[in-house]
Design an enzyme around this catalytic site. Structure first.
Site, mmCIF file in Angstrom:
data_model
loop_
_atom_site.group_PDB
_atom_site.id
_atom_site.type_symbol
_atom_site.label_atom_id
_atom_site.label_comp_id
_atom_site.label_asym_id
_atom_site.label_seq_id
_atom_site.Cartn_x
_atom_site.Cartn_y
_atom_site.Cartn_z
ATOM 1 N N HIS A 99 5.325 -6.008 -1.890
ATOM 2 C CA HIS A 99 4.891 -6.765 -0.712
ATOM 3 C C HIS A 99 4.334 -8.114 -1.175
ATOM 4 C CE1 HIS A 99 2.099 -7.806 2.572
ATOM 5 N NE2 HIS A 99 2.817 -7.013 3.346
ATOM 6 N N LYS B 10 -4.087 1.108 7.808
ATOM 7 C CA LYS B 10 -2.794 1.773 7.624
ATOM 8 C C LYS B 10 -2.945 3.285 7.495
ATOM 9 C CE LYS B 10 -0.447 -2.162 5.426
ATOM 10 N NZ LYS B 10 0.298 -2.805 6.503
ATOM 11 N N GLN C 85 0.541 1.451 1.215
ATOM 12 C CA GLN C 85 1.417 2.456 1.819
ATOM 13 C C GLN C 85 1.282 3.817 1.121
ATOM 14 O OE1 GLN C 85 3.122 1.672 4.488
ATOM 15 N NE2 GLN C 85 2.983 -0.558 4.375
ATOM 16 N N ASP D 26 -1.081 -1.125 -5.856
ATOM 17 C CA ASP D 26 -1.168 -1.524 -4.453
ATOM 18 C C ASP D 26 -1.005 -0.243 -3.636
ATOM 19 O OD1 ASP D 26 -0.567 -2.160 -1.835
ATOM 20 O OD2 ASP D 26 1.058 -3.553 -2.318
ATOM 21 N N CYS E 292 7.840 -8.643 4.706
ATOM 22 C CA CYS E 292 6.988 -9.280 3.695
ATOM 23 C C CYS E 292 7.447 -9.009 2.270
ATOM 24 C CB CYS E 292 5.518 -8.870 3.830
ATOM 25 S SG CYS E 292 4.769 -9.445 5.336
#
Lengths: 148, 397
Positions: free
Chosen positions: B112, B215, B192, B189, B352
């Site tokens: 991303h 999220k 997700q 990261d 993104c």
């Protein structure tokens, strides 16, 4: 080509789909005489390159290319035909009328085939798509006038 | 699962854009409302009752997060505004000082933007080198491909635990083991990743982890920066001001507080952090392994059914709870606008991940991203709407 004053929504849809599936002047121009402008928006993913050839304050030729939705692609196609061989003064007036139509739905006869977008003002998420190619022309004119 | 917990789902909304953000359960909304309606004081001012209550609730969230990801200490949990801010703090607060000219940062083309552009920026400023792990035929990271590009100059690998366009789960255990054998630090990261599977930072030996509350059914504007304590000690604050200083008299006498408050200057997003506490308790009550298992089944159902439609090209090579696809000859945005007419929310675009096009060959796609409150019935609905191409062409404008 002149469009009738009252186009029904089915006719509008057909014209849009025809320009989407078989767009006019959709190609990449590799000629330094053309001003190249990239036009995109923050809110949608349409991304168009517009190529404009000016001569003595007249738009002599317009092409476009890029990845864009049905509304944006067809609007670019219709625009290339409508604005060709018009003076910068006329084009500026048409841009204002087009923008007003997209925002309010007011129909201007001079917009001819571009009147197919006279209902777009009802769809918030599509207004940006219809306007993108015209913003490209606006930028191209600004560049042309600055360079003069 | 648990659809009745979400007020927004009571009006038949079909929400399939969970990669962008998730819906909020009533317990989280109520917790935030309770803060604003009955004890809306500032934090760290504990001389009166409602402020004490704020401190207790705020710090309780830190404990819940610590336990949720199995961190060793509360000092390792920093509240931020979201994944983007967390990664920026890691890149600019730590790695900008840590990395020297010509040293290498490894990422992939399926990251991303927020795990790409901060690295681009420090690479440009410090003359560092960005390298990409080659993705395999399934667009996934393999240990072999990672090993191929590691050099003695490699100092950091920064990867999504689960990617946001194709939803593939990275083999973090092996990646981190390989990295550490080569003296390389690993940033994960987790935007997700943390919402969708059980994460254990100690078992995986993660050096830095970033994720967002919104999220995972939590409020917007809250995120977590996790770092091993010895690394966070070296992370320079990007905000100086109230709450983070011990004392200050003049230019040469500014003393900073210990972790974690040193990295949380200014009044934080108190309502959000407290709401996030309720979010974690809520997710714990369902169980992350149950969520993972359910989403896996749902993702397979979606993939199998989309695969049967001839005019659909799926980018994913295998099932996932995030599927990217295109209808042949129809721009992704037109598909999203068409589905919106039936109350279905999906995302169209590049999601993104603007450099992923180099790998998969398409720039824009329709993306369906699932969460545990989605159902097979919702998938049936979207499949039904997508299988008739003429219907799409007729109704998409």
């Amino acid at each position: 080509m002149k469009c009738c004053d009252t186009m029904d929504s089915e006719t509008k849809r057909e014209i849009i789909m025809e320009h989407y599936t078989n767009p006019l002047n959709r190609d990449t121009i590799d000629d330094p005489k053309y001003i190249k402008i990239n036009s995109n928006s923050e809110t949608c993913i349409d991304n168009l390159d517009i190529y404009v050839l000016f001569n003595n304050n007249i738009i002599e030729d317009i092409h476009f290319n890029g990845e864009a939705c049905a509304i944006s692609t067809s609007a670019a196609s219709i625009m290339t035909r409508l604005l060709k061989n018009k003076t910068i003064k006329e084009v500026k007036e048409l841009i204002n009328e087009y923008k007003d139509m997209i925002e309010t739905g007011k129909e201007y006869d001079r917009l001819e085939e571009a009147l197919v977008y006279s209902d777009i003002y009802k769809q918030q998420n599509r207004k940006g798509c219809a306007i993108i190619p015209w913003l490209g022309i606006e930028k191209a004119i600004a560049e042309y006038e600055k360079a003069k | 699962m648990n659809r009745e917990d979400f007020p927004i789902l009571s009006n038949n909304l079909v929400y399939l854009d969970n990669g962008a953000t998730t819906l909020k359960p009533k317990v989280v909304i109520d917790k935030i409302t309770e803060y604003y309606s009955s004890y809306s004081a500032n934090a760290h001012r504990g001389d009166y009752d409602i402020s004490l209550k704020v401190d207790n609730e705020y710090e309780k969230t830190r404990d819940l997060v610590k336990k949720f990801i199995n961190a060793s200490s509360r000092k390792e949990i920093i509240f931020t505004s979201g994944t983007t801010e967390s990664i920026n703090m890691i890149a600019f607060g730590f790695f900008k000082d840590y990395l020297e000219e010509n040293e290498e940062i490894i990422i992939t083309k399926s990251e991303h933007a927020s795990n790409v552009i901060p690295w681009f920026k420090i690479a440009k400023d410090n003359k560092l080198i960005i390298k990409y792990i080659d993705l395999d035929d399934n667009y996934e990271v393999t240990i072999d491909n990672l090993k191929k590009i590691i050099t003695p100059k490699t100092r950091v690998i920064s990867l999504a635990g689960i990617t946001n366009v194709l939803g593939d789960l990275r083999p973090l255990k092996d990646i981190i083991k390989t990295a550490h054998e080569n003296n390389i630090l690993v940033v994960v990261d987790g935007a997700q990743y943390v919402p969708h599977t059980k994460v254990d930072v100690r078992a995986l030996d993660i050096d830095f982890l970033a994720f967002s509350a919104h999220k995972m059914c939590g409020p917007t504007g809250v995120g977590i920066l996790y770092g091993k304590e010895n690394l966070l000690e070296k992370l320079a604050p990007h905000n100086y001001g109230g709450g983070m200083n011990e004392s200050f008299d003049n230019l040469n006498e500014v003393y900073l507080k210990p972790l974690p408050t040193r990295l949380e200057a200014g009044t934080p997003n108190i309502a959000g952090v407290i709401g996030f506490g309720a979010t974690i308790e809520y997710l714990n009550s369902i169980g992350l392994s149950n969520i993972r298992k359910y989403e896996h089944e749902l993702g397979k159902y979606l993939f199998d059914n989309l695969s049967k439609i001839r005019h659909i090209t799926i980018v994913n090579k295998k099932p996932s709870s995030i599927i990217a696809f295109n209808i042949d000859g129809i721009f992704s945005q037109d598909v999203a606008v068409y589905l919106n007419k039936y109350g279905i929310c999906v995302r169209a675009g590049n999601h993104c991940a603007k450099i992923l096009k180099d790998e998969v060959g398409v720039k824009n796609t329709v993306r369906v991203s699932l969460y545990f409150y989605n159902t097979k019935e919702e998938i049936d609905k979207i499949i039904d709407l997508l299988k008739d191409k003429n219907k799409i062409l007729n109704e998409m404008l």
